[in-house]
Design an enzyme around this catalytic site. Sequence first.
Site, PDB file in Angstrom:
ATOM      1  N   ASP A  30       0.871  -1.173   0.000  1.00 57.96           N
ATOM      2  CA  ASP A  30       0.000   0.000   0.000  1.00 57.96           C
ATOM      3  C   ASP A  30       0.914   1.231   0.000  1.00 57.96           C
ATOM      4  OD1 ASP A  30      -1.503   2.239   0.689  1.00 57.96           O
ATOM      5  OD2 ASP A  30      -2.911   1.073   1.894  1.00 57.96           O
ATOM      6  N   TYR A  34      -4.759  11.160  -4.024  1.00 56.22           N
ATOM      7  CA  TYR A  34      -5.192  12.481  -3.539  1.00 56.22           C
ATOM      8  C   TYR A  34      -4.292  13.047  -2.443  1.00 56.22           C
ATOM      9  CZ  TYR A  34      -7.840   9.224  -0.530  1.00 56.22           C
ATOM     10  OH  TYR A  34      -8.232   8.187   0.293  1.00 56.22           O
TER      11      TYR A  34
END
Lengths: 426, 426
Positions: free
Chosen positions: A221, A246
Amino acid sequence: MSERGGHGGIAEGRGPLAAEAAALDAEDVLAAKRKDFVLDDTVYLDGNSLGALPRSVPGRLADVVEREWGRLRIRSWQESGWWTAPERVGDLIAPLIGAAGGQVVAGDSTSVNVFKAVVAAVRMAQRDSGGGAGEGDSGPARTEVLVDATTFPTDGYLAESAARMTGATVRAVAPADMAAEVGPTTAVALVNHVDYRTGELNDLPGITAAVHRAGARVVWDLCHSAGALPVDLDASGADLAVGCTYKYLNGGPGSPAYLYVRRALQPRFDSPLPGWNSHADPFAMSAGYRPAEGAARGRVGTPDILSLLALEEALGVWEGVELTAVRAKSLALTDFFLRCVRAYVPEGRTRSLTPEAHGRRGSQVSLLCEGGVDAGRAMEALIARGIVGDFRRPGVLRFGFTPLYTSFADVERAARVLGEVTGVTG
Amino acid sequence: MSERGGHGGIAEGRGPLAAEAAALDAEDVLAAKRKDFVLDDTVYLDGNSLGALPRSVPGRLADVVEREWGRLRIRSWQESGWWTAPERVGDLIAPLIGAAGGQVVAGDSTSVNVFKAVVAAVRMAQRDSGGGAGEGDSGPARTEVLVDATTFPTDGYLAESAARMTGATVRAVAPADMAAEVGPTTAVALVNHVDYRTGELNDLPGITAAVHRAGARVVWDLCHSAGALPVDLDASGADLAVGCTYKYLNGGPGSPAYLYVRRALQPRFDSPLPGWNSHADPFAMSAGYRPAEGAARGRVGTPDILSLLALEEALGVWEGVELTAVRAKSLALTDFFLRCVRAYVPEGRTRSLTPEAHGRRGSQVSLLCEGGVDAGRAMEALIARGIVGDFRRPGVLRFGFTPLYTSFADVERAARVLGEVTGVTG
């Protein structure tokens, strides 16, 4: 003179480290990038949660909406390149995560991509260990999913669901113990590159190698590392990876996430979400599913074009940027922040949770509040005074340092106001 | 005089049904809505694939990007209502699908929502039939998923995956046979309200009742009906439903889809994608998953704000619109189109696949090309002459009629040009 200071006097003007900040800014090779973002007199240290707006995004998005959607309408799926945007945007992300082209696809949320990646990795491991037809080795069944015990929670929730739906089980393991805990029954290890809470950087090449020595797969991740430091997926031989766009990639609130599947594994990527966009011939509209080759196999449904093309534009700021320079500035920013905090924040009010060693530090600093300082109220006071970080319960202040637009003057001012705030509220 | 005509003479001017089109437009109670959309001199009959741009969307989206993201940045998650947007947008969709508030959540793609809905429905059925702890009736195991044999392919692919991952099997059943085929081993039936290829309207209340009589659950796909005709989910007792928002709801390319879970079933909705946004207390960041109450349980990851708020603005066009008026105009448009086709298109060139009976017709007309007409080339020629529909292999021309902005003059012109095109290319 000691750098440890109180808060008297600093409130009115610049602190003792201001001159040093100015010198560091003067030498900053990335300083010119700051003008590519919409900024104001706020010190924005929350780019690890939501990146600032790249200056060119509003114009591009207006064109997408008014011309591509408003005037060309349905023709834009071909004529404006909408249909191929997931792979095209994936190829813009690829160099930021050390991936050659054709291995990354953008779309869906990080959570959805965690599910795809973990299920696909478990299925590969199950086939490797003889659960499938004829490909098996002779070891025990690989039925365990190891999940980074310090993970952002959604990864753990989705890993649980992936395990439940593939007949596997989940065990939480600290990243530092991952190499020792992975073994012959491990199917996959799901690990964060940078810990969202402490900013600790985990050893991606080392853990990947250990997982592979045990014959298992690893899913990384990259939410809190991509765009803040080099990520060497291909060189490390990582199997799969996911990340959001983001934070340090500045794609906008909730912008599409991405999925990396190492090229050699793509033919074995067996998606739990085989939507029509991942079909080899989607417009055949055939009743039988036949997966596409390549990165497109990770697609699901119709791509979310407005967000995807805003992201594509936002990724333009990386043109000509060297990730080694990004990493060098990131470390300089966090080093300087830690020094400023020691200089400005009264002793006993905060304690850094972020490793001192460069090799173990991402691009954020997390301060645990102590000595009666209420972290939630401290962050409110900081924000009221133009210093934006964020707060994670119960007592952590997080400050993210985004090398493309954070200045050393920002860092000095943030620490100075933090000193005042923790002095007053403590 | 016969309405069956050739193409001679019509090419230069208006056809014999033009006066009637003008009269119908003069009586159209929805005519004023047309000005809420960005249109040009194209006849756009592809709103069943991508709705036209509502006029107010660009301004709203510019404000979201420049002020909410660009200036407020992270504060907008609270101050601009970003965090609650999925439920708020869901509540704007709810009245369009016959749902009381609190049962619809917007986000993810239709494909992802099909997966959530089918898995959750199978799990409910498995518990009902004794597969779970203590809730079971004494019937046989409910292990079969019936999928509408005429479904848009992605529904079938995701149903296969859902079945594979829950220990169920899939069987394709024509919607007309669904009531007869559903039985004591059926877990769930996944049915389209309107067939994407033919425009046939399936009997939502009747099939729902039949599925319930058999003790099973039904998931409706509303992609091709919501916004074109009334959908009575609550009144029919439907269990779950999904739909996209980029067709008749005009949300923009790939805009977020939605998931409906009947209120009574929400506590039993056991999501296969339990992302942190569906947690009862997401910011507790706790390692253990505890699902939220209500529609939020259907959320997964961080919502895609740019697309979601563009959709929210787009849904504003429905204010004050009665769905009975929408349905009346839709049927008038498709009736008139079929008449114009009979009048203008040379005999033997096209054959309607769309039912004549109002009760079985959605808001599109699908024409199968015959007599040597190549449908792909015919659609290219139509588009070149300003008539935009779409083409589905091998031989279907689809024309969607969107009551909020399609005029009867559009319809007459489209059929007239179709007559010319199929005359020339045939």
